[in-house]
Write a protein that holds these residues in place. Structure first.
Motif, mmCIF file in Angstrom:
data_model
loop_
_atom_site.group_PDB
_atom_site.id
_atom_site.type_symbol
_atom_site.label_atom_id
_atom_site.label_comp_id
_atom_site.label_asym_id
_atom_site.label_seq_id
_atom_site.Cartn_x
_atom_site.Cartn_y
_atom_site.Cartn_z
ATOM 1 N N VAL A 64 -1.849 -5.362 -2.226
ATOM 2 C CA VAL A 64 -2.624 -6.077 -3.237
ATOM 3 C C VAL A 64 -1.792 -7.177 -3.873
ATOM 4 O O VAL A 64 -0.574 -7.071 -3.991
ATOM 5 C CB VAL A 64 -3.131 -5.129 -4.355
ATOM 6 C CG1 VAL A 64 -4.161 -4.171 -3.829
ATOM 7 C CG2 VAL A 64 -1.980 -4.382 -5.008
ATOM 8 N N TRP B 78 -1.872 2.040 -4.280
ATOM 9 C CA TRP B 78 -2.951 1.213 -3.751
ATOM 10 C C TRP B 78 -3.235 1.594 -2.309
ATOM 11 O O TRP B 78 -2.319 1.894 -1.553
ATOM 12 C CB TRP B 78 -2.568 -0.255 -3.825
ATOM 13 C CG TRP B 78 -2.415 -0.783 -5.224
ATOM 14 C CD1 TRP B 78 -1.259 -0.909 -5.928
ATOM 15 C CD2 TRP B 78 -3.459 -1.260 -6.076
ATOM 16 N NE1 TRP B 78 -1.504 -1.437 -7.179
ATOM 17 C CE2 TRP B 78 -2.852 -1.664 -7.296
ATOM 18 C CE3 TRP B 78 -4.843 -1.393 -5.943
ATOM 19 C CZ2 TRP B 78 -3.578 -2.179 -8.356
ATOM 20 C CZ3 TRP B 78 -5.570 -1.919 -7.002
ATOM 21 C CH2 TRP B 78 -4.948 -2.303 -8.191
ATOM 22 N N GLU B 79 -4.504 1.553 -1.918
ATOM 23 C CA GLU B 79 -4.855 1.880 -0.540
ATOM 24 C C GLU B 79 -4.535 0.742 0.416
ATOM 25 O O GLU B 79 -4.379 0.967 1.625
ATOM 26 C CB GLU B 79 -6.345 2.234 -0.444
ATOM 27 C CG GLU B 79 -6.680 3.590 -1.045
ATOM 28 C CD GLU B 79 -8.098 4.017 -0.734
ATOM 29 O OE1 GLU B 79 -8.830 3.246 -0.051
ATOM 30 O OE2 GLU B 79 -8.488 5.119 -1.168
ATOM 31 N N GLU B 80 -4.452 -0.479 -0.117
ATOM 32 C CA GLU B 80 -4.104 -1.641 0.688
ATOM 33 C C GLU B 80 -3.094 -2.479 -0.082
ATOM 34 O O GLU B 80 -2.945 -2.330 -1.298
ATOM 35 C CB GLU B 80 -5.356 -2.488 0.977
ATOM 36 C CG GLU B 80 -6.481 -1.737 1.670
ATOM 37 C CD GLU B 80 -7.750 -2.575 1.721
ATOM 38 O OE1 GLU B 80 -7.715 -3.647 2.352
ATOM 39 O OE2 GLU B 80 -8.758 -2.163 1.120
ATOM 40 N N HIS C 247 -11.789 -4.499 -8.609
ATOM 41 C CA HIS C 247 -12.282 -5.782 -8.127
ATOM 42 C C HIS C 247 -11.441 -6.902 -8.734
ATOM 43 O O HIS C 247 -10.722 -6.701 -9.714
ATOM 44 C CB HIS C 247 -13.758 -5.954 -8.495
ATOM 45 C CG HIS C 247 -14.652 -4.951 -7.844
ATOM 46 N ND1 HIS C 247 -15.228 -5.157 -6.612
ATOM 47 C CD2 HIS C 247 -15.043 -3.707 -8.242
ATOM 48 C CE1 HIS C 247 -15.949 -4.111 -6.271
ATOM 49 N NE2 HIS C 247 -15.857 -3.213 -7.247
ATOM 50 N N ARG D 221 -12.089 1.986 -7.960
ATOM 51 C CA ARG D 221 -12.119 0.787 -7.122
ATOM 52 C C ARG D 221 -11.932 -0.425 -8.025
ATOM 53 O O ARG D 221 -12.674 -0.621 -8.991
ATOM 54 C CB ARG D 221 -13.429 0.674 -6.347
ATOM 55 C CG ARG D 221 -13.428 -0.467 -5.328
ATOM 56 C CD ARG D 221 -14.454 -0.253 -4.258
ATOM 57 N NE ARG D 221 -14.399 -1.265 -3.218
ATOM 58 C CZ ARG D 221 -13.542 -1.257 -2.203
ATOM 59 N NH1 ARG D 221 -12.654 -0.284 -2.099
ATOM 60 N NH2 ARG D 221 -13.557 -2.208 -1.276
ATOM 61 N N HIS E 295 -5.741 -7.637 -11.305
ATOM 62 C CA HIS E 295 -5.925 -7.616 -9.848
ATOM 63 C C HIS E 295 -6.399 -8.990 -9.392
ATOM 64 O O HIS E 295 -7.406 -9.507 -9.884
ATOM 65 C CB HIS E 295 -6.950 -6.543 -9.487
ATOM 66 C CG HIS E 295 -7.222 -6.411 -8.027
ATOM 67 N ND1 HIS E 295 -6.236 -6.436 -7.081
ATOM 68 C CD2 HIS E 295 -8.393 -6.249 -7.349
ATOM 69 C CE1 HIS E 295 -6.771 -6.293 -5.872
ATOM 70 N NE2 HIS E 295 -8.078 -6.191 -6.019
ATOM 71 N N THR F 53 -10.221 -3.211 -3.754
ATOM 72 C CA THR F 53 -9.547 -2.096 -3.094
ATOM 73 C C THR F 53 -9.425 -0.948 -4.073
ATOM 74 O O THR F 53 -9.715 -1.095 -5.267
ATOM 75 C CB THR F 53 -8.157 -2.509 -2.572
ATOM 76 O OG1 THR F 53 -7.608 -1.452 -1.787
ATOM 77 C CG2 THR F 53 -7.217 -2.812 -3.728
ATOM 78 N N ASN F 54 -9.004 0.206 -3.590
ATOM 79 C CA ASN F 54 -8.930 1.405 -4.415
ATOM 80 C C ASN F 54 -7.517 1.628 -4.936
ATOM 81 O O ASN F 54 -6.534 1.355 -4.240
ATOM 82 C CB ASN F 54 -9.381 2.632 -3.634
ATOM 83 C CG ASN F 54 -10.842 2.553 -3.233
ATOM 84 O OD1 ASN F 54 -11.682 2.086 -3.998
ATOM 85 N ND2 ASN F 54 -11.152 2.986 -2.022
ATOM 86 N N ALA G 134 0.831 -1.197 0.000
ATOM 87 C CA ALA G 134 0.000 0.000 0.000
ATOM 88 C C ALA G 134 0.868 1.250 0.000
ATOM 89 O O ALA G 134 2.004 1.249 0.483
ATOM 90 C CB ALA G 134 -0.917 -0.008 1.219
#
Length: 289
Positions: free
Chosen positions: A95, A91-93, A74, A72, A53, A58-59, A32
């Motif tokens: 991945v 990335w917000e998290e 998927h 976002r 992905h 996640t965003n 992230a």
């Protein structure tokens, strides 16, 4: 743990290494934004990179054309990054990603073998929902995660299919067909156009036309365009519209019957198509004759 051959700042999980020669397939993890990691380079990889992905939604934020974007993502959604393209993803998290890198020179040669010349340009694509691309990337990555040695021939076949798909959905040609590109012979072209005229009321497929021309369906599209300046689909559609226009102006046949005789699914299909391409409806055309 070994490093990613595609993007060195990623945490490498599995991959093909150099087994494929002109391509690399990997499963990697990207941390992230803000987490300690290897800094992202200012310039993107020197290969075309397909990213799928592989984790939970996640965003993602990225930069392109001077704008910051955010979507976002998927599981299964993808990106296509041309060689040298640095979108600086954030990335917000953490991945998990599946990646395939394609050598630009090899992809260029593959396109040339398909009958095109000029510089092959891959257009960046973001936030794609392309089930075929995702499936091919996943199958390729999984081939190198099995318990035994990967089947290189199978893996190379997947790369070929993936490359052909990328050329189809994300490539453009600066120069278009080269001067050496040849079309159908006059005799073959006459056979194909005669077939279209004789079967204008029927469903006409690319395979049907290819059989008449004596070439493959993929090759027919190229040589037909060289010969006529139109794709087979454009040629058939224009011919159907012209037949319908003449019938509307020269007869009192019901519009529904004209639509059927000219190969349209129904009267509504004819109306939509005529309005889109000629700017007038069948009823209005007939009224104004």
């Amino acid at each position: 743990m070994s490093s990613s051959l595609i993007k060195p700042h990623l945490v490498h999980l599995s991959g093909s290494g150099t087994d494929l020669g002109h391509a690399v397939a990997e499963r990697d993890r990207e941390l992230a934004a803000g987490k300690p990691s290897v800094a992202q380079p200012a310039v993107g990889p020197n290969t075309h990179v397909l990213v799928v992905h592989a984790g939970a939604a996640t965003n993602l934020g990225w930069s392109a054309d001077g704008f910051v974007r955010r979507e976002r993502f998927h599981h299964g959604q993808s990106l296509i990054n041309p060689a040298g393209w640095a979108a600086r993803p954030r990335w917000e998290e953490d991945v998990e990603l599946m990646l395939v890198a394609l050598d630009p020179g090899w992809l260029e040669r593959l396109a040339d073998e398909g009958g095109f010349r000029g510089t092959l340009e891959i257009t960046p694509r973001y936030h794609c929902s392309d089930p075929l691309l995702s499936m091919l990337v996943e199958r390729l990555v999984l081939e190198y995660e099995g318990s035994g040695p990967a089947d290189t021939l199978y893996a190379q076949s997947l790369v070929q299919a993936l490359a052909a798909h990328v050329i189809k959905v994300a490539a453009s040609r600066g120069g278009g067909p080269g001067p050496g590109a040849s079309g159908l012979s006059p005799r073959r072209l006459a056979q194909v156009t005669d077939y279209i005229h004789a079967n204008i009321a029927e469903r006409i497929s690319l395979d049907d036309l290819a059989r008449v021309a004596g070439v493959s369906a993929s090759h027919l599209t190229r040589v037909f365009r060289v010969s006529t300046g139109q794709s087979p689909h454009q040629y058939v559609l224009r011919l159907r519209l012209e037949h319908a226009r003449r019938a509307l102006l020269g007869t009192d046949t019901a519009i529904a019957r004209i639509a059927d005789a000219c190969g349209f699914a129904d009267q509504s299909h004819l109306t939509r198509t005529m309005r889109r391409h000629l700017g007038v409806t069948p009823s209005a055309l007939r009224t104004g004759r």
